[in-house]
Design a protein around this motif. Structure first.
Motif, PDB file in Angstrom:
ATOM      1  N   GLY A   1     -41.057  -5.946  37.629  1.00 44.79           N
ATOM      2  CA  GLY A   1     -41.666  -5.716  36.331  1.00 44.79           C
ATOM      3  C   GLY A   1     -43.069  -5.153  36.418  1.00 44.79           C
ATOM      4  O   GLY A   1     -43.425  -4.468  37.382  1.00 44.79           O
ATOM      5  N   THR A   2     -43.879  -5.482  35.418  1.00 43.31           N
ATOM      6  CA  THR A   2     -45.232  -4.941  35.326  1.00 43.31           C
ATOM      7  C   THR A   2     -46.228  -6.068  35.065  1.00 43.31           C
ATOM      8  O   THR A   2     -45.883  -7.106  34.504  1.00 43.31           O
ATOM      9  N   VAL A   3     -47.468  -5.833  35.465  1.00 44.64           N
ATOM     10  CA  VAL A   3     -48.543  -6.784  35.233  1.00 44.64           C
ATOM     11  C   VAL A   3     -49.296  -6.369  33.967  1.00 44.64           C
ATOM     12  O   VAL A   3     -49.621  -5.200  33.787  1.00 44.64           O
ATOM     13  N   GLU A   4     -49.544  -7.363  33.108  1.00 44.61           N
ATOM     14  CA  GLU A   4     -50.312  -7.116  31.893  1.00 44.61           C
ATOM     15  C   GLU A   4     -51.530  -8.030  31.866  1.00 44.61           C
ATOM     16  O   GLU A   4     -51.770  -8.790  32.807  1.00 44.61           O
ATOM     17  N   GLY A   5     -52.265  -7.975  30.780  1.00 48.20           N
ATOM     18  CA  GLY A   5     -53.513  -8.725  30.718  1.00 48.20           C
ATOM     19  C   GLY A   5     -53.353 -10.216  30.893  1.00 48.20           C
ATOM     20  O   GLY A   5     -54.194 -10.875  31.497  1.00 48.20           O
ATOM     21  N   THR A   6     -52.246 -10.765  30.369  1.00 48.27           N
ATOM     22  CA  THR A   6     -52.080 -12.215  30.388  1.00 48.27           C
ATOM     23  C   THR A   6     -50.993 -12.695  31.332  1.00 48.27           C
ATOM     24  O   THR A   6     -50.767 -13.909  31.441  1.00 48.27           O
ATOM     25  N   GLY A   7     -50.268 -11.799  31.998  1.00 48.82           N
ATOM     26  CA  GLY A   7     -49.203 -12.254  32.878  1.00 48.82           C
ATOM     27  C   GLY A   7     -48.363 -11.129  33.427  1.00 48.82           C
ATOM     28  O   GLY A   7     -48.808  -9.981  33.514  1.00 48.82           O
ATOM     29  N   VAL A   8     -47.132 -11.458  33.808  1.00 50.00           N
ATOM     30  CA  VAL A   8     -46.207 -10.476  34.369  1.00 50.00           C
ATOM     31  C   VAL A   8     -45.003 -10.366  33.438  1.00 50.00           C
ATOM     32  O   VAL A   8     -44.465 -11.373  32.964  1.00 50.00           O
ATOM     33  N   ARG A   9     -44.577  -9.124  33.161  1.00 51.73           N
ATOM     34  CA  ARG A   9     -43.482  -8.867  32.231  1.00 51.73           C
ATOM     35  C   ARG A   9     -42.239  -8.435  33.005  1.00 51.73           C
ATOM     36  O   ARG A   9     -42.293  -7.549  33.863  1.00 51.73           O
ATOM     37  N   CYS A  10     -41.106  -9.066  32.679  1.00 48.77           N
ATOM     38  CA  CYS A  10     -39.845  -8.733  33.324  1.00 48.77           C
ATOM     39  C   CYS A  10     -39.445  -7.297  33.013  1.00 48.77           C
ATOM     40  O   CYS A  10     -39.568  -6.839  31.874  1.00 48.77           O
TER      41      CYS A  10
ATOM     42  N   HIS B   1     -35.635  -7.154  30.241  1.00 47.06           N
ATOM     43  CA  HIS B   1     -35.655  -7.331  28.789  1.00 47.06           C
ATOM     44  C   HIS B   1     -37.049  -7.674  28.258  1.00 47.06           C
ATOM     45  O   HIS B   1     -37.193  -8.025  27.094  1.00 47.06           O
ATOM     46  N   GLY B   2     -38.048  -7.600  29.109  1.00 46.47           N
ATOM     47  CA  GLY B   2     -39.424  -7.676  28.644  1.00 46.47           C
ATOM     48  C   GLY B   2     -40.008  -9.053  28.437  1.00 46.47           C
ATOM     49  O   GLY B   2     -41.066  -9.182  27.822  1.00 46.47           O
ATOM     50  N   LEU B   3     -39.374 -10.115  28.936  1.00 42.79           N
ATOM     51  CA  LEU B   3     -39.975 -11.439  28.803  1.00 42.79           C
ATOM     52  C   LEU B   3     -41.303 -11.468  29.554  1.00 42.79           C
ATOM     53  O   LEU B   3     -41.404 -10.984  30.691  1.00 42.79           O
TER      54      LEU B   3
ATOM     55  N   ASP C   1     -53.055  -3.820  40.233  1.00 45.63           N
ATOM     56  CA  ASP C   1     -52.352  -3.769  38.946  1.00 45.63           C
ATOM     57  C   ASP C   1     -50.835  -3.850  39.086  1.00 45.63           C
ATOM     58  O   ASP C   1     -50.106  -3.575  38.129  1.00 45.63           O
ATOM     59  N   LYS C   2     -50.340  -4.241  40.271  1.00 44.05           N
ATOM     60  CA  LYS C   2     -48.896  -4.309  40.475  1.00 44.05           C
ATOM     61  C   LYS C   2     -48.501  -5.674  41.035  1.00 44.05           C
ATOM     62  O   LYS C   2     -49.254  -6.277  41.801  1.00 44.05           O
ATOM     63  N   PRO C   3     -47.316  -6.143  40.676  1.00 37.47           N
ATOM     64  CA  PRO C   3     -46.831  -7.384  41.278  1.00 37.47           C
ATOM     65  C   PRO C   3     -46.424  -7.151  42.726  1.00 37.47           C
ATOM     66  O   PRO C   3     -46.019  -6.036  43.093  1.00 37.47           O
ATOM     67  N   ILE C   4     -46.529  -8.184  43.537  1.00 42.60           N
ATOM     68  CA  ILE C   4     -46.165  -8.103  44.951  1.00 42.60           C
ATOM     69  C   ILE C   4     -45.094  -9.148  45.232  1.00 42.60           C
ATOM     70  O   ILE C   4     -45.272 -10.329  44.914  1.00 42.60           O
ATOM     71  N   ALA C   5     -43.984  -8.721  45.802  1.00 45.95           N
ATOM     72  CA  ALA C   5     -42.896  -9.634  46.155  1.00 45.95           C
ATOM     73  C   ALA C   5     -43.045 -10.069  47.602  1.00 45.95           C
ATOM     74  O   ALA C   5     -43.132  -9.231  48.508  1.00 45.95           O
ATOM     75  N   ARG C   6     -43.084 -11.372  47.822  1.00 43.78           N
ATOM     76  CA  ARG C   6     -43.112 -11.907  49.172  1.00 43.78           C
ATOM     77  C   ARG C   6     -42.272 -13.179  49.212  1.00 43.78           C
ATOM     78  O   ARG C   6     -42.085 -13.848  48.182  1.00 43.78           O
ATOM     79  N   THR C   7     -41.782 -13.488  50.389  1.00 44.47           N
ATOM     80  CA  THR C   7     -41.014 -14.714  50.578  1.00 44.47           C
ATOM     81  C   THR C   7     -41.776 -15.609  51.535  1.00 44.47           C
ATOM     82  O   THR C   7     -42.184 -15.171  52.616  1.00 44.47           O
ATOM     83  N   PHE C   8     -41.995 -16.844  51.127  1.00 41.90           N
ATOM     84  CA  PHE C   8     -42.699 -17.825  51.938  1.00 41.90           C
ATOM     85  C   PHE C   8     -41.806 -19.047  52.117  1.00 41.90           C
ATOM     86  O   PHE C   8     -41.321 -19.623  51.134  1.00 41.90           O
ATOM     87  N   LEU C   9     -41.558 -19.430  53.356  1.00 45.01           N
ATOM     88  CA  LEU C   9     -40.774 -20.624  53.656  1.00 45.01           C
ATOM     89  C   LEU C   9     -39.418 -20.571  52.952  1.00 45.01           C
ATOM     90  O   LEU C   9     -38.953 -21.531  52.347  1.00 45.01           O
ATOM     91  N   ASN C  10     -38.794 -19.392  52.975  1.00 37.23           N
ATOM     92  CA  ASN C  10     -37.486 -19.155  52.356  1.00 37.23           C
ATOM     93  C   ASN C  10     -37.515 -19.188  50.827  1.00 37.23           C
ATOM     94  O   ASN C  10     -36.457 -19.235  50.204  1.00 37.23           O
TER      95      ASN C  10
ATOM     96  N   CYS D   1     -36.586 -13.946  36.807  1.00 34.05           N
ATOM     97  CA  CYS D   1     -36.656 -14.150  35.362  1.00 34.05           C
ATOM     98  C   CYS D   1     -35.622 -15.205  34.965  1.00 34.05           C
ATOM     99  O   CYS D   1     -34.473 -15.185  35.443  1.00 34.05           O
ATOM    100  N   CYS D   2     -36.012 -16.123  34.091  1.00 35.36           N
ATOM    101  CA  CYS D   2     -35.096 -17.195  33.684  1.00 35.36           C
ATOM    102  C   CYS D   2     -33.993 -16.696  32.755  1.00 35.36           C
ATOM    103  O   CYS D   2     -33.059 -17.445  32.452  1.00 35.36           O
ATOM    104  N   HIS D   3     -34.083 -15.435  32.332  1.00 36.57           N
ATOM    105  CA  HIS D   3     -33.066 -14.900  31.426  1.00 36.57           C
ATOM    106  C   HIS D   3     -31.850 -14.400  32.184  1.00 36.57           C
ATOM    107  O   HIS D   3     -30.749 -14.936  32.047  1.00 36.57           O
ATOM    108  N   ARG D   4     -32.017 -13.390  33.038  1.00 35.42           N
ATOM    109  CA  ARG D   4     -30.889 -12.840  33.782  1.00 35.42           C
ATOM    110  C   ARG D   4     -31.206 -12.640  35.271  1.00 35.42           C
ATOM    111  O   ARG D   4     -30.563 -11.860  35.959  1.00 35.42           O
TER     112      ARG D   4
END
Length: 368
Positions: free
Chosen positions: A78-87, A90-92, A39-48, A68-71
């Motif tokens: 952020g957090t994982v929700e039913g349909t995606g990941v929320r920033c 500002h909650g995008l 239930d959590k996002p995972i940050a990883r870097t692949f090939l830079n 996030c494309c905003h800032r």
């Protein structure tokens, strides 16, 4: 549920053209194992390239550019929700295809409100990510098969490591198991002289390399004795298959005067190792491993110990490889290498990787 945002140090995002000079593209790389994604996002870097991975409420695993494309806050904060990941700023809300599908307090969503999405496929309890040369193109083949995670004859455990070393040093290590007799004395080692002198057959086809060692009349090492009722001797084998993004290593032994150690259907004690080696940066990498093992009917509870011992051997390997790389940096150009007979498989693998990079690198980067 919120998640901790962990900054990634010494990582820069590069464009595809730059990546083409450093790593083979148009490849399925290992991004993790199914069990990691809850239930959590995972940050990883692949090939830079900074990536956020997550599993939606509908069970789909997705991978997006971790920004996030905003800032530009990492979406992994952020957090994982039913349909995606929320920033988390500002909650995008972003769908698995990278499109922003909700901006709190704003009905209109700009068409440019999106981030790069990666193709990911979950197969045999492995998460594969496609790292393309042309970002607009779809994958041209399916991810590799690895049926042993789903085979009832085997039980497997898995884990991952972060290495402070380039990815190909791990290729070198895994394609040359002669080091077992020196590095892994307490687990899967054995007679060092036997390992170094066993005939080694190296073959290659396309982008694949195979290394086979057969070691009859071996003394079972400690891990083997914990898992199988061997006597003083066993008939042992090592089969290593290199692919650009991962290796499959089949080791094990049979009792003397039973199955032939070159019989594809042989029984006995099997250890099938999966090794997903994915570059993080030019100098660091991810190592996703699993070990699938058979069990003897009289010793069914020892498989967990085998998996624990396997993890211990990988700790030993990481200590060796990271120390090796630190020394390479210290000595710089003085750290020239010589080759010995056990390096044949590793050298073929390095040539394959070098050829792939040379073929794909743009002319302005390759110097041609």
């Amino acid at each position: 549920m919120t998640t901790t945002c962990i900054p990634i140090k010494n990582v820069t995002t590069t464009d595809t053209a730059a990546a083409a000079k450093r790593f083979p593209l148009d490849q399925w790389y290992v991004a993790g194992f199914s069990s990691e994604f809850t239930d959590k996002p995972i940050a990883r870097t692949f090939l830079n390239q900074k990536v956020v991975l997550f599993r939606t409420g509908e069970g789909q695993v997705a991978a997006l550019e971790d920004r996030c494309c905003h800032r530009s806050l990492p979406l992994s904060c952020g957090t994982v929700e039913g349909t995606g990941v929320r920033c988390g700023y500002h909650g995008l809300l972003y769908a698995p295809n990278g499109q922003c599908i909700e901006i709190p307090g704003q009905e209109r969503i700009p068409s440019k409100a999106k981030v790069k999405a990666y193709h990911v496929i979950e197969k045999n309890q492995i998460i594969w990510i496609w790292m393309p040369r042309d970002e607009a193109a779809d994958p041209n083949r399916a991810p590799p098969d690895y049926p042993f995670h789903d085979d009832p004859r085997y039980k497997f455990g898995s884990g991952n490591y972060h290495y402070q070393s380039p990815w190909q040093l791990i290729h070198d290590n895994l394609l040359d198991l002669s080091h077992l007799g020196y590095v892994h004395l307490l687990t899967i080692g054995g007679d060092a002289k036997l390992h170094m002198n066993a005939p080694m057959k190296v073959t290659s086809e396309g982008d694949h390399v195979k290394v086979v060692r057969l070691m009859p009349d071996s003394s079972p090492p400690p891990t083997y004795r914990k898992a199988w009722p061997f006597g003083e001797k066993c008939e042992r084998w090592q089969e290593i298959e290199f692919d650009v993004t991962h290796l499959r290593i089949w080791t094990g032994a049979v009792e003397p005067d039973t199955d032939a150690i070159d019989d594809p259907e042989r029984g006995g004690f099997h250890m099938r190792g999966f090794h997903g080696i994915t570059p993080e940066t030019d100098e660091t990498c991810h190592y996703f491993w699993s070990m699938s093992s058979t069990k003897h009917p009289d010793m069914p509870e020892n498989i967990d110990a085998v998996i624990q011992q396997t993890a211990f051997t990988f700790d030993e390997d990481r200590t060796i490889i990271e120390a090796q790389y630190r020394n390479m940096l210290e000595f710089g150009e003085k750290a020239s290498w010589i080759d010995i007979h056990v390096d044949a498989g590793a050298n073929r693998a390095r040539r394959i990787v070098a050829d792939l990079i040379k073929k794909q690198a743009p002319a302005e980067l390759s110097g041609s």
